[in-house]
Motif scaffolding. Structure first.
Motif, PDB file in Angstrom:
ATOM      1  N   ASN A  32       0.851  -1.186   0.000  1.00  0.00           N
ATOM      2  CA  ASN A  32       0.000   0.000   0.000  1.00  0.00           C
ATOM      3  C   ASN A  32       0.890   1.241   0.000  1.00  0.00           C
ATOM      4  N   GLN A  33       0.284   2.404   0.010  1.00  0.00           N
ATOM      5  CA  GLN A  33       1.006   3.677  -0.061  1.00  0.00           C
ATOM      6  C   GLN A  33       1.624   4.009   1.287  1.00  0.00           C
ATOM      7  N   VAL A  34       2.948   4.179   1.334  1.00  0.00           N
ATOM      8  CA  VAL A  34       3.654   4.566   2.549  1.00  0.00           C
ATOM      9  C   VAL A  34       4.743   5.571   2.203  1.00  0.00           C
ATOM     10  N   SER A  35       5.202   6.281   3.220  1.00  0.00           N
ATOM     11  CA  SER A  35       6.373   7.150   3.070  1.00  0.00           C
ATOM     12  C   SER A  35       7.567   6.346   3.549  1.00  0.00           C
ATOM     13  N   LEU A  36       8.512   6.079   2.644  1.00  0.00           N
ATOM     14  CA  LEU A  36       9.681   5.322   3.054  1.00  0.00           C
ATOM     15  C   LEU A  36      10.950   5.886   2.442  1.00  0.00           C
ATOM     16  N   LEU A  37      12.012   5.807   3.226  1.00  0.00           N
ATOM     17  CA  LEU A  37      13.348   6.219   2.792  1.00  0.00           C
ATOM     18  C   LEU A  37      14.339   5.181   3.263  1.00  0.00           C
ATOM     19  N   ARG A  38      15.260   4.810   2.403  1.00  0.00           N
ATOM     20  CA  ARG A  38      16.362   3.948   2.820  1.00  0.00           C
ATOM     21  C   ARG A  38      17.397   4.819   3.513  1.00  0.00           C
ATOM     22  N   ALA A  39      18.233   4.212   4.317  1.00  0.00           N
ATOM     23  CA  ALA A  39      19.230   4.957   5.088  1.00  0.00           C
ATOM     24  C   ALA A  39      20.083   5.850   4.191  1.00  0.00           C
ATOM     25  N   ARG A  40      20.431   5.367   3.002  1.00  0.00           N
ATOM     26  CA  ARG A  40      21.284   6.163   2.105  1.00  0.00           C
ATOM     27  C   ARG A  40      20.569   7.403   1.567  1.00  0.00           C
ATOM     28  N   GLU A  41      19.249   7.469   1.698  1.00  0.00           N
ATOM     29  CA  GLU A  41      18.484   8.626   1.244  1.00  0.00           C
ATOM     30  C   GLU A  41      18.226   9.631   2.362  1.00  0.00           C
ATOM     31  N   VAL A  42      18.557   9.242   3.586  1.00  0.00           N
ATOM     32  CA  VAL A  42      18.309  10.097   4.748  1.00  0.00           C
ATOM     33  C   VAL A  42      19.471  11.071   4.916  1.00  0.00           C
ATOM     34  N   MET A  43      19.142  12.331   5.106  1.00  0.00           N
ATOM     35  CA  MET A  43      20.154  13.351   5.380  1.00  0.00           C
ATOM     36  C   MET A  43      20.011  13.769   6.843  1.00  0.00           C
ATOM     37  N   HIS A  44      21.124  13.812   7.540  1.00  0.00           N
ATOM     38  CA  HIS A  44      21.134  14.277   8.923  1.00  0.00           C
ATOM     39  C   HIS A  44      21.274  15.793   8.929  1.00  0.00           C
ATOM     40  N   PRO A  45      20.694  16.472   9.905  1.00  0.00           N
ATOM     41  CA  PRO A  45      20.739  17.942   9.935  1.00  0.00           C
ATOM     42  C   PRO A  45      22.144  18.528   9.819  1.00  0.00           C
ATOM     43  N   ASP A  46      23.154  17.865  10.377  1.00  0.00           N
ATOM     44  CA  ASP A  46      24.513  18.402  10.289  1.00  0.00           C
ATOM     45  C   ASP A  46      25.100  18.299   8.874  1.00  0.00           C
ATOM     46  N   GLN A  47      24.441  17.569   7.985  1.00  0.00           N
ATOM     47  CA  GLN A  47      24.877  17.467   6.592  1.00  0.00           C
ATOM     48  C   GLN A  47      24.247  18.551   5.714  1.00  0.00           C
ATOM     49  N   ALA A  48      23.300  19.287   6.246  1.00  0.00           N
ATOM     50  CA  ALA A  48      22.594  20.324   5.474  1.00  0.00           C
ATOM     51  C   ALA A  48      23.403  21.616   5.523  1.00  0.00           C
ATOM     52  N   THR A  49      24.525  21.635   4.799  1.00  0.00           N
ATOM     53  CA  THR A  49      25.496  22.725   4.886  1.00  0.00           C
ATOM     54  C   THR A  49      25.416  23.724   3.745  1.00  0.00           C
ATOM     55  N   THR A  50      24.542  23.502   2.776  1.00  0.00           N
ATOM     56  CA  THR A  50      24.390  24.418   1.642  1.00  0.00           C
ATOM     57  C   THR A  50      22.902  24.664   1.430  1.00  0.00           C
ATOM     58  N   PRO A  51      22.545  25.681   0.650  1.00  0.00           N
ATOM     59  CA  PRO A  51      21.112  25.930   0.411  1.00  0.00           C
ATOM     60  C   PRO A  51      20.370  24.732  -0.202  1.00  0.00           C
ATOM     61  N   ALA A  52      20.949  24.055  -1.172  1.00  0.00           N
ATOM     62  CA  ALA A  52      20.264  22.913  -1.793  1.00  0.00           C
ATOM     63  C   ALA A  52      20.160  21.747  -0.815  1.00  0.00           C
ATOM     64  N   ARG A  53      21.161  21.557   0.021  1.00  0.00           N
ATOM     65  CA  ARG A  53      21.103  20.498   1.026  1.00  0.00           C
ATOM     66  C   ARG A  53      20.060  20.818   2.096  1.00  0.00           C
ATOM     67  N   ARG A  54      19.930  22.082   2.470  1.00  0.00           N
ATOM     68  CA  ARG A  54      18.886  22.464   3.426  1.00  0.00           C
ATOM     69  C   ARG A  54      17.502  22.247   2.807  1.00  0.00           C
ATOM     70  N   LEU A  55      17.381  22.489   1.503  1.00  0.00           N
ATOM     71  CA  LEU A  55      16.126  22.225   0.799  1.00  0.00           C
ATOM     72  C   LEU A  55      15.810  20.730   0.845  1.00  0.00           C
TER      73      LEU A  55
END
Length: 134
Positions: A32-55
């Motif tokens: 059925n329809q779910v929201s799922l992300l694999r670990a490699r698709e997950v970004m941690h907040p400390d990795q959001a270091t540029t405008p596109a990464r924050r997006l």
């Protein structure tokens, strides 16, 4: 339509906000329809270091945090407006428009894929700027 996910031992994924970890090689069938992300698709907040990464981070939260989706969506729209003002090339603007079209219909998973294109585009712009400064 069934989605088949194969996970290696210890691999993590997020399903509707819950973090799951495979114990042994695991195959899941999502029916059925779910929201799922694999670990490699997950970004941690400390990795959001540029405008596109924050997006990307804000979009990821809009995707997996249904309870606060409206607030995350407002952040996404604001951040996208800022990026569109920076990207001057047709390919950068096209990627922004494609991203916006996915967000407009709440297809956050596909928006994340397009956001990875924006991250790559941003990295190329930064590299070009650094090369010109040298």
């Amino acid at each position: 339509m069934t989605l088949r996910i194969a996970l290696r031992d210890g691999e993590k994924m997020i399903v509707n906000g819950a973090v799951l970890r495979a114990r042994g090689r695991t195959e899941l069938l999502i029916e059925n329809q779910v929201s799922l992300l694999r670990a490699r698709e997950v970004m941690h907040p400390d990795q959001a270091t540029t405008p596109a990464r924050r997006l990307y981070l804000a979009t990821m939260f809009a995707y997996i945090d249904e309870a606060n989706r409206a607030g995350h969506r407002l952040q996404v729209v604001d951040m996208l407006a800022d990026l569109m003002g920076v990207f001057e090339t047709p390919s950068g603007r096209t990627a922004c428009l494609e991203f916006a079209s996915f967000v407009a219909v709440s297809d956050y998973y596909r928006a994340l894929g397009t956001c990875r294109v924006l991250i790559d585009h941003e990295a190329a712009v930064f590299a070009r700027i650094q090369g010109e400064a040298a």
